[in-house]
Design a protein around this motif. Structure first.
Motif, short mmCIF file in Angstrom:
data_model
loop_
_atom_site.label_atom_id
_atom_site.label_comp_id
_atom_site.label_asym_id
_atom_site.label_seq_id
_atom_site.Cartn_x
_atom_site.Cartn_y
_atom_site.Cartn_z
N VAL A 5 -10.67 26.49 46.54
CA VAL A 5 -10.67 25.84 47.85
C VAL A 5 -11.50 24.57 47.77
N GLU A 6 -10.81 23.44 47.96
CA GLU A 6 -11.48 22.14 47.94
C GLU A 6 -11.95 21.75 49.33
N SER A 7 -12.98 20.92 49.36
CA SER A 7 -13.48 20.36 50.61
C SER A 7 -14.19 19.05 50.31
N GLY A 8 -14.46 18.28 51.36
CA GLY A 8 -15.23 17.06 51.20
C GLY A 8 -14.43 15.77 51.28
N GLY A 9 -13.11 15.89 51.34
CA GLY A 9 -12.31 14.69 51.45
C GLY A 9 -12.43 14.06 52.83
N ASN A 86 -18.45 7.56 43.74
CA ASN A 86 -19.18 6.39 44.23
C ASN A 86 -18.34 5.13 44.05
N SER A 87 -18.72 4.08 44.74
CA SER A 87 -18.04 2.79 44.63
C SER A 87 -16.53 2.96 44.78
N LEU A 88 -16.14 3.68 45.79
CA LEU A 88 -14.72 3.97 45.97
C LEU A 88 -13.90 2.72 46.24
N LYS A 89 -12.67 2.75 45.73
CA LYS A 89 -11.74 1.64 45.87
C LYS A 89 -10.49 2.13 46.60
N PRO A 90 -9.76 1.22 47.24
CA PRO A 90 -8.51 1.64 47.90
C PRO A 90 -7.56 2.36 46.95
N GLU A 91 -7.55 1.99 45.69
CA GLU A 91 -6.66 2.65 44.73
C GLU A 91 -7.08 4.07 44.40
N ASP A 92 -8.22 4.50 44.87
CA ASP A 92 -8.63 5.90 44.71
C ASP A 92 -8.00 6.80 45.78
N THR A 93 -7.31 6.21 46.73
CA THR A 93 -6.67 6.98 47.79
C THR A 93 -5.63 7.92 47.20
N ALA A 94 -5.77 9.20 47.50
CA ALA A 94 -4.88 10.23 46.95
C ALA A 94 -5.29 11.59 47.51
N VAL A 95 -4.46 12.57 47.23
CA VAL A 95 -4.87 13.96 47.44
C VAL A 95 -5.52 14.43 46.13
N TYR A 96 -6.71 14.99 46.27
CA TYR A 96 -7.46 15.43 45.10
C TYR A 96 -7.37 16.96 44.98
N TYR A 97 -7.04 17.39 43.76
CA TYR A 97 -6.84 18.81 43.49
C TYR A 97 -7.85 19.31 42.46
N CYS A 98 -8.33 20.49 42.70
CA CYS A 98 -9.19 21.20 41.76
C CYS A 98 -8.31 22.13 40.94
N ALA A 99 -8.63 22.27 39.64
CA ALA A 99 -7.84 23.14 38.77
C ALA A 99 -8.76 23.91 37.84
N ALA A 100 -8.31 25.09 37.44
CA ALA A 100 -9.10 25.96 36.56
C ALA A 100 -8.27 26.42 35.38
N GLU A 101 -8.89 26.43 34.22
CA GLU A 101 -8.25 26.90 33.01
C GLU A 101 -9.12 27.96 32.36
N ASN A 102 -8.51 29.11 32.06
CA ASN A 102 -9.25 30.24 31.51
C ASN A 102 -9.38 30.10 29.99
N ARG A 103 -10.15 29.12 29.56
CA ARG A 103 -10.34 28.87 28.12
C ARG A 103 -11.77 28.39 27.91
N ARG A 104 -12.36 28.88 26.85
CA ARG A 104 -13.69 28.40 26.46
C ARG A 104 -13.55 27.33 25.37
N ARG A 105 -12.96 26.23 25.78
CA ARG A 105 -12.77 25.14 24.82
C ARG A 105 -14.07 24.36 24.65
N ILE A 106 -14.13 23.60 23.56
CA ILE A 106 -15.31 22.77 23.33
C ILE A 106 -15.09 21.35 23.85
N TRP A 118 -4.65 26.29 40.74
CA TRP A 118 -4.79 25.05 41.49
C TRP A 118 -5.18 25.33 42.93
N GLY A 119 -5.97 24.41 43.48
CA GLY A 119 -6.26 24.46 44.91
C GLY A 119 -5.18 23.76 45.70
N GLN A 120 -5.36 23.75 47.01
CA GLN A 120 -4.37 23.15 47.91
C GLN A 120 -4.56 21.64 48.04
#
Length: 128
Positions: A5-9, A86-106, A118-120
């Protein structure tokens, strides 16, 4: 099953800042086993990698377009990953998604096909 669950947008002027949060939960879910990522999708465009962090926080990676402006972090005690923008730009406008991967990669994986959950999404609008 894992829930993200994402928040803060929201709406912010160019040059401003936002902090996105993503809280993870689920039966038998161990957040500290998961690599986490942030992706975004602007209107009419595909989903793109923004930032990622390994399961233990030992490594992080950023898209060139946000490097130096965005910071990803995680708090395993709170099952939460953050994206400080920080220093947000108009081109940063988007829907932002959080994602999780079940791997202990380096190292961080930037491909969205790799992530298991994936979140909503939370919308971010940067006005000029």
């Amino acid at each position: 099953q894992v829930q993200l669950v994402e928040s803060g947008g929201g709406l912010v002027q160019a040059g401003g800042s936002l902090r996105l949060s993503c809280v993870a939960s689920g039966s038998g879910f161990y957040f500290s086993n998961y690599a986490m990522g942030w992706f975004r999708q602007a209107p009419g465009k595909g989903r793109e990698f923004v930032a990622g962090i390994t399961w233990n926080g030992g490594s992080s990676a950023y898209a060139d377009s946000v490097k130096g402006r965005f910071t990803i972090s995680r708090d395993n005690a709170k099952n939460t990953v953050y994206l400080q923008m920080n220093s947000l730009k108009p081109e940063d406008t988007a829907v932002y998604y959080c994602a999780a991967e079940n791997r202990r990669r380096i190292a961080v994986v930037r491909s969205y096909e790799t992530y298991d959950y994936w979140g909503q999404g939370t919308p971010v609008t940067v006005s000029s």
